[in-house]
Design a protein around this motif. Sequence first.
Motif, PDB file in Angstrom:
ATOM      1  N   ALA A 161      -5.404  -1.947  -7.042  1.00 36.64           N
ATOM      2  CA  ALA A 161      -4.772  -2.284  -5.761  1.00 36.64           C
ATOM      3  C   ALA A 161      -5.821  -2.538  -4.695  1.00 36.64           C
ATOM      4  O   ALA A 161      -5.702  -3.480  -3.886  1.00 36.64           O
ATOM      5  N   LEU A 162      -6.875  -1.718  -4.674  1.00 39.14           N
ATOM      6  CA  LEU A 162      -7.958  -1.931  -3.716  1.00 39.14           C
ATOM      7  C   LEU A 162      -8.663  -3.260  -3.975  1.00 39.14           C
ATOM      8  O   LEU A 162      -9.014  -3.989  -3.033  1.00 39.14           O
ATOM      9  N   MET A 163      -8.847  -3.591  -5.236  1.00 36.11           N
ATOM     10  CA  MET A 163      -9.513  -4.851  -5.574  1.00 36.11           C
ATOM     11  C   MET A 163      -8.689  -6.047  -5.110  1.00 36.11           C
ATOM     12  O   MET A 163      -9.237  -7.024  -4.579  1.00 36.11           O
ATOM     13  N   LEU A 164      -7.380  -5.982  -5.286  1.00 36.61           N
ATOM     14  CA  LEU A 164      -6.523  -7.056  -4.807  1.00 36.61           C
ATOM     15  C   LEU A 164      -6.616  -7.189  -3.295  1.00 36.61           C
ATOM     16  O   LEU A 164      -6.665  -8.301  -2.753  1.00 36.61           O
ATOM     17  N   ALA A 165      -6.635  -6.060  -2.593  1.00 33.71           N
ATOM     18  CA  ALA A 165      -6.762  -6.100  -1.134  1.00 33.71           C
ATOM     19  C   ALA A 165      -8.059  -6.787  -0.724  1.00 33.71           C
ATOM     20  O   ALA A 165      -8.084  -7.637   0.181  1.00 33.71           O
ATOM     21  N   ARG A 166      -9.154  -6.428  -1.394  1.00 34.82           N
ATOM     22  CA  ARG A 166     -10.437  -7.067  -1.091  1.00 34.82           C
ATOM     23  C   ARG A 166     -10.387  -8.562  -1.370  1.00 34.82           C
ATOM     24  O   ARG A 166     -10.871  -9.375  -0.566  1.00 34.82           O
ATOM     25  N   GLN A 167      -9.794  -8.935  -2.493  1.00 41.28           N
ATOM     26  CA  GLN A 167      -9.724 -10.355  -2.832  1.00 41.28           C
ATOM     27  C   GLN A 167      -8.874 -11.134  -1.829  1.00 41.28           C
ATOM     28  O   GLN A 167      -9.205 -12.276  -1.487  1.00 41.28           O
ATOM     29  N   PHE A 168      -7.789 -10.542  -1.365  1.00 38.91           N
ATOM     30  CA  PHE A 168      -6.980 -11.196  -0.335  1.00 38.91           C
ATOM     31  C   PHE A 168      -7.818 -11.471   0.913  1.00 38.91           C
ATOM     32  O   PHE A 168      -7.771 -12.567   1.497  1.00 38.91           O
ATOM     33  N   VAL A 169      -8.591 -10.481   1.331  1.00 46.42           N
ATOM     34  CA  VAL A 169      -9.395 -10.625   2.548  1.00 46.42           C
ATOM     35  C   VAL A 169     -10.531 -11.621   2.328  1.00 46.42           C
ATOM     36  O   VAL A 169     -10.724 -12.549   3.119  1.00 46.42           O
ATOM     37  N   GLU A 170     -11.273 -11.443   1.245  1.00 47.20           N
ATOM     38  CA  GLU A 170     -12.402 -12.347   0.994  1.00 47.20           C
ATOM     39  C   GLU A 170     -11.946 -13.775   0.741  1.00 47.20           C
ATOM     40  O   GLU A 170     -12.660 -14.727   1.071  1.00 47.20           O
ATOM     41  N   GLY A 171     -10.757 -13.935   0.186  1.00 51.79           N
ATOM     42  CA  GLY A 171     -10.244 -15.270  -0.097  1.00 51.79           C
ATOM     43  C   GLY A 171      -9.519 -15.917   1.068  1.00 51.79           C
ATOM     44  O   GLY A 171      -9.042 -17.050   0.943  1.00 51.79           O
ATOM     45  N   GLY A 172      -9.412 -15.189   2.187  1.00 49.39           N
ATOM     46  CA  GLY A 172      -8.781 -15.763   3.370  1.00 49.39           C
ATOM     47  C   GLY A 172      -7.269 -15.687   3.389  1.00 49.39           C
ATOM     48  O   GLY A 172      -6.614 -16.328   4.225  1.00 49.39           O
ATOM     49  N   ALA A 173      -6.671 -14.880   2.481  1.00 49.68           N
ATOM     50  CA  ALA A 173      -5.212 -14.756   2.449  1.00 49.68           C
ATOM     51  C   ALA A 173      -4.683 -13.743   3.451  1.00 49.68           C
ATOM     52  O   ALA A 173      -3.470 -13.555   3.552  1.00 49.68           O
ATOM     53  N   GLY A 174      -5.577 -13.097   4.176  1.00 48.00           N
ATOM     54  CA  GLY A 174      -5.168 -12.136   5.192  1.00 48.00           C
ATOM     55  C   GLY A 174      -6.376 -11.465   5.795  1.00 48.00           C
ATOM     56  O   GLY A 174      -7.396 -11.273   5.115  1.00 48.00           O
ATOM     57  N   ASP A 175      -6.280 -11.135   7.070  1.00 44.92           N
ATOM     58  CA  ASP A 175      -7.348 -10.401   7.748  1.00 44.92           C
ATOM     59  C   ASP A 175      -7.128  -8.903   7.718  1.00 44.92           C
ATOM     60  O   ASP A 175      -8.033  -8.137   8.051  1.00 44.92           O
ATOM     61  N   CYS A 176      -5.934  -8.471   7.343  1.00 43.78           N
ATOM     62  CA  CYS A 176      -5.598  -7.049   7.381  1.00 43.78           C
ATOM     63  C   CYS A 176      -4.638  -6.750   6.230  1.00 43.78           C
ATOM     64  O   CYS A 176      -3.495  -7.215   6.219  1.00 43.78           O
ATOM     65  N   VAL A 177      -5.123  -5.984   5.240  1.00 40.76           N
ATOM     66  CA  VAL A 177      -4.356  -5.722   4.016  1.00 40.76           C
ATOM     67  C   VAL A 177      -4.353  -4.221   3.755  1.00 40.76           C
ATOM     68  O   VAL A 177      -5.400  -3.572   3.809  1.00 40.76           O
ATOM     69  N   LEU A 178      -3.183  -3.679   3.463  1.00 40.28           N
ATOM     70  CA  LEU A 178      -3.054  -2.261   3.167  1.00 40.28           C
ATOM     71  C   LEU A 178      -2.894  -2.073   1.666  1.00 40.28           C
ATOM     72  O   LEU A 178      -1.930  -2.554   1.066  1.00 40.28           O
ATOM     73  N   ALA A 179      -3.843  -1.371   1.049  1.00 35.50           N
ATOM     74  CA  ALA A 179      -3.734  -0.985  -0.359  1.00 35.50           C
ATOM     75  C   ALA A 179      -3.167   0.425  -0.415  1.00 35.50           C
ATOM     76  O   ALA A 179      -3.684   1.342   0.225  1.00 35.50           O
ATOM     77  N   LEU A 180      -2.105   0.578  -1.190  1.00 29.73           N
ATOM     78  CA  LEU A 180      -1.365   1.834  -1.240  1.00 29.73           C
ATOM     79  C   LEU A 180      -1.173   2.234  -2.694  1.00 29.73           C
ATOM     80  O   LEU A 180      -0.930   1.377  -3.550  1.00 29.73           O
ATOM     81  N   GLY A 181      -1.308   3.516  -2.999  1.00 36.13           N
ATOM     82  CA  GLY A 181      -1.090   3.993  -4.358  1.00 36.13           C
ATOM     83  C   GLY A 181      -0.444   5.360  -4.349  1.00 36.13           C
ATOM     84  O   GLY A 181      -0.737   6.186  -3.479  1.00 36.13           O
ATOM     85  N   PHE A 182       0.436   5.606  -5.299  1.00 39.12           N
ATOM     86  CA  PHE A 182       1.138   6.892  -5.342  1.00 39.12           C
ATOM     87  C   PHE A 182       1.586   7.181  -6.758  1.00 39.12           C
ATOM     88  O   PHE A 182       1.617   6.301  -7.617  1.00 39.12           O
ATOM     89  N   GLU A 183       1.938   8.430  -6.997  1.00 38.43           N
ATOM     90  CA  GLU A 183       2.539   8.806  -8.263  1.00 38.43           C
ATOM     91  C   GLU A 183       3.343  10.086  -8.081  1.00 38.43           C
ATOM     92  O   GLU A 183       2.873  11.028  -7.420  1.00 38.43           O
ATOM     93  N   LYS A 184       4.534  10.090  -8.615  1.00 36.11           N
ATOM     94  CA  LYS A 184       5.337  11.312  -8.728  1.00 36.11           C
ATOM     95  C   LYS A 184       5.505  11.561 -10.217  1.00 36.11           C
ATOM     96  O   LYS A 184       6.195  10.809 -10.907  1.00 36.11           O
ATOM     97  N   MET A 185       4.869  12.610 -10.712  1.00 35.76           N
ATOM     98  CA  MET A 185       4.759  12.827 -12.148  1.00 35.76           C
ATOM     99  C   MET A 185       5.603  14.016 -12.596  1.00 35.76           C
ATOM    100  O   MET A 185       6.211  14.719 -11.777  1.00 35.76           O
ATOM    101  N   THR A 186       5.633  14.249 -13.882  1.00 34.47           N
ATOM    102  CA  THR A 186       6.302  15.417 -14.434  1.00 34.47           C
ATOM    103  C   THR A 186       5.248  16.394 -14.939  1.00 34.47           C
ATOM    104  O   THR A 186       4.109  16.009 -15.233  1.00 34.47           O
ATOM    105  N   ARG A 187       5.623  17.658 -15.027  1.00 31.70           N
ATOM    106  CA  ARG A 187       4.676  18.668 -15.482  1.00 31.70           C
ATOM    107  C   ARG A 187       4.357  18.489 -16.963  1.00 31.70           C
ATOM    108  O   ARG A 187       5.145  17.948 -17.733  1.00 31.70           O
TER     109      ARG A 187
END
Length: 396
Positions: free
Chosen positions: A87-113
């Motif tokens: 997700a972070l890599m995609l955010a960087r590529q969006f910025v470096e490629g000019g697809a956005g000046d401000c990109v939020l990379a978000l990650g989460f997980e709700k797991m089981t024991r």
Amino acid sequence: MKAYIVGVGTTKFEKPGTREWQYWDMAREAGAAALDDAGVAYEQVEQVPVGYCFQASTAGQRAAYELGLTGVPVYNVSNNCATGATALMLARQFVEGGAGDCVLALGFEKMTRGALGGDAGQGDFAASPVARHYGVMAARHGFAETPPTAQIFGNAAREHMERYGTTAAQLAAVAAKNHRHSADNPDAQFQDLYSVDEILAAKPVHPPLTRLQCSPTSDGAAAALVVSERFVVRHGLHGKAVEIAAQAMTTDTEESFASGSCVDAVGKPMSRAAALAVYQKSGLGIEDVDVVELHDCFSVNELLTYEALGMCPDGESGKLVESGATTYGGRWVVNPSGGLISKGHPLGATGLAQAAELVRQLRGEAGPRQVDGARTGLAHNIGLGGAAVVTLLRRS
């Protein structure tokens, strides 16, 4: 165009079920913290890649909607344990490629024991995306009743011990170090200290690995706000900005399977290739790095990654950790956060949490776990199946 991280946020990583919260609650907490860290409103965000592995399709939208209903494009990302860094890599590529000046990379997980399951040996073996990797293991070591990920990494440890004389105590030293580091991280799942002897005496999972050498299942989220250089200038964010100096992702090649070794099947060749690409792109080497957050899903993987990153020759990683070179006062500080073993491992958040730790280190904001004079940090995030992402961050 250069890309910079200007805001990071994490939740506390916790044992699944500790809190009565949903994945969107933890995503809101981490995302809002990253925006607040940067002093940027969600309305300024132009793209949102969201990483997770265990929730349903479009869970990324459900999570991002907690931050605002702006109609911004949301991309759902899944790449096994390397999901957060992807997700972070995609955010960087969006910025470096000019697809956005401000990109939020978000990650989460709700797991089981309990231990992570796997398709190998359960149901249709051929349908598993990691069947080829487990097939390498089964051909050499058979297939046991223990959790499959612990098996393949445990067998990689056995091969390393047989080939190089690596000891069980050296494997345990990795876990002792990372548990010790996490004592200073209030967001870590564990803050308990353990001696090498206590780690060796813990409940066996798959020999030679004991429970205290294995990352737990975890609930948690992390986020990073990635922006362009002109966004930094326009909004006066120089004091917050940490440059993504280089980043690379690699996937499996024939080298992962040709040797029939679990050491290769769990991703050491991928990690080495990604690191070399980052060094070539940045003009920097591991000797220029001050602090490292790497993927210690099991203690052996930290040793394998030392070698893949060029921190020591093949076979010397056990001696490296034993020497104290990878903790405070040594050549590098590796996993000051506590790493996956002790900080926790909510899969979709892990790679972004690594980046958050490094950003705080490079800004001098890590409190009692601060690495003195840290200016350059390296993150390594890997997933079986496979993907390895290496990211070099620099503070000018």
